[in-house]
Write an enzyme that holds these catalytic residues in place. Structure first.
Site, PDB file in Angstrom:
ATOM      1  N   ASP A  35       0.842  -1.169   0.269  1.00 21.49           N
ATOM      2  CA  ASP A  35      -0.074  -0.171   0.073  1.00 21.49           C
ATOM      3  C   ASP A  35       0.903   1.367   0.023  1.00 21.49           C
ATOM      4  OD1 ASP A  35      -3.115   0.619   0.921  1.00 21.49           O
ATOM      5  OD2 ASP A  35      -1.919   2.182   1.058  1.00 21.49           O
ATOM      6  N   HIS A 102     -12.189  -1.354  -7.442  1.00 19.04           N
ATOM      7  CA  HIS A 102     -11.748  -2.539  -7.960  1.00 19.04           C
ATOM      8  C   HIS A 102     -11.491  -3.484  -6.949  1.00 19.04           C
ATOM      9  CE1 HIS A 102      -9.582  -4.888 -11.103  1.00 19.04           C
ATOM     10  NE2 HIS A 102      -9.113  -5.472 -10.030  1.00 19.04           N
ATOM     11  N   HIS A 104     -10.475  -5.589  -3.866  1.00 22.77           N
ATOM     12  CA  HIS A 104      -9.154  -5.960  -3.187  1.00 22.77           C
ATOM     13  C   HIS A 104      -9.257  -5.983  -1.829  1.00 22.77           C
ATOM     14  CE1 HIS A 104      -9.868  -1.393  -2.757  1.00 22.77           C
ATOM     15  NE2 HIS A 104      -9.414  -1.531  -1.754  1.00 22.77           N
TER      16      HIS A 104
HETATM   17  P1  AMP Z   1      -9.740   1.205   0.114  1.00 19.11           P
HETATM   18  O1  AMP Z   1      -9.801   2.512   0.688  1.00 19.11           O
HETATM   19  O2  AMP Z   1     -10.263   0.067   0.732  1.00 19.11           O
HETATM   20  O3  AMP Z   1     -10.599   1.248  -1.301  1.00 19.11           O
HETATM   21  O4  AMP Z   1      -8.230   0.847  -0.382  1.00 19.11           O
HETATM   22  C1  AMP Z   1      -7.435   1.691  -1.178  1.00 19.11           C
HETATM   23  C2  AMP Z   1      -5.897   1.862  -0.794  1.00 19.11           C
HETATM   24  O5  AMP Z   1      -5.337   1.780  -1.906  1.00 19.11           O
HETATM   25  C3  AMP Z   1      -5.744   2.711   0.118  1.00 19.11           C
HETATM   26  O6  AMP Z   1      -5.183   2.234   1.476  1.00 19.11           O
HETATM   27  C4  AMP Z   1      -4.524   3.534  -0.622  1.00 19.11           C
HETATM   28  O7  AMP Z   1      -3.644   4.011   0.265  1.00 19.11           O
HETATM   29  C5  AMP Z   1      -4.135   2.447  -1.609  1.00 19.11           C
HETATM   30  N1  AMP Z   1      -3.553   3.293  -2.916  1.00 19.11           N
HETATM   31  C6  AMP Z   1      -3.944   4.045  -3.621  1.00 19.11           C
HETATM   32  N2  AMP Z   1      -3.192   4.355  -4.677  1.00 19.11           N
HETATM   33  C7  AMP Z   1      -2.155   3.377  -4.727  1.00 19.11           C
HETATM   34  C8  AMP Z   1      -0.958   3.147  -5.479  1.00 19.11           C
HETATM   35  N3  AMP Z   1      -0.847   3.865  -6.571  1.00 19.11           N
HETATM   36  N4  AMP Z   1      -0.164   2.085  -4.930  1.00 19.11           N
HETATM   37  C9  AMP Z   1      -0.440   1.451  -3.894  1.00 19.11           C
HETATM   38  N5  AMP Z   1      -1.613   1.712  -3.003  1.00 19.11           N
HETATM   39  C10 AMP Z   1      -2.408   2.644  -3.440  1.00 19.11           C
END
Ligand code: AMP
Length: 121
Positions: A35, A102, A104
């Site tokens: 993350d 998406h 996850h």
């Molecule tokens: P959620 O809020 O459950 O949808 O989780 C999305 C997660 O994606 C968050 O913890 C963000 O910090 C993470 N995130 C967003 N953009 C990126 C990226 N480019 N690379 C890695 N993690 C990301």
């Protein structure tokens, strides 16, 4: 009816190679990345390679093989990083804190955690 999947999201762009990410695991069904904004010493995102909006979309529309493989990959990743105890989180929808639409899951570990509710996780 399925919710509409929108390809204009960061995980789609990572899976399709349009954006670089810190990839730590990949198989036929998932990729895992660190993350970008970790909330714990270990904060891994396990991302379905196929396009599902969220958990509801995934569990209703993925094959049994895909669903099993997704969760088996999480276990493999935990083993790979010697994580015996960790929190597994999937935010399902806006009000649950989902920000990337998406499907996850978050593997969160490396610290002693408290109960889930109202702890900001
Ligand atoms: P959620 O809020 O459950 O949808 O989780 C999305 C997660 O994606 C968050 O913890 C963000 O910090 C993470 N995130 C967003 N953009 C990126 C990226 N480019 N690379 C890695 N993690 C990301």
């Amino acid at each position: 009816m399925n919710k509409e999947y929108n390809k204009d999201n960061v995980f789609y762009k990572i899976i399709t190679g349009q954006i670089n990410a810190d990839k730590i695991f990949e198989d036929d069904f998932v990729i895992a990345i660190n993350d970008i904004n970790p909330i714990a010493p270990v904060h891994i995102l396990v991302i379905s390679k196929k396009n599902y909006v969220d958990f509801t979309d995934f569990v209703k529309n993925a094959s049994v093989e895909e669903i099993a493989s997704y969760y088996q990959a999480i276990d493999l990743i935990a083993q790979k990083f010697a994580l015996q105890e960790y929190r597994l989180v999937t935010n399902n929808g806006h009000d649950a804190g989902q920000s990337v639409f998406h499907f996850h899951s978050h593997i969160i570990g490396g610290i002693k955690m408290d109960t889930l509710i109202n702890k900001g996780l």
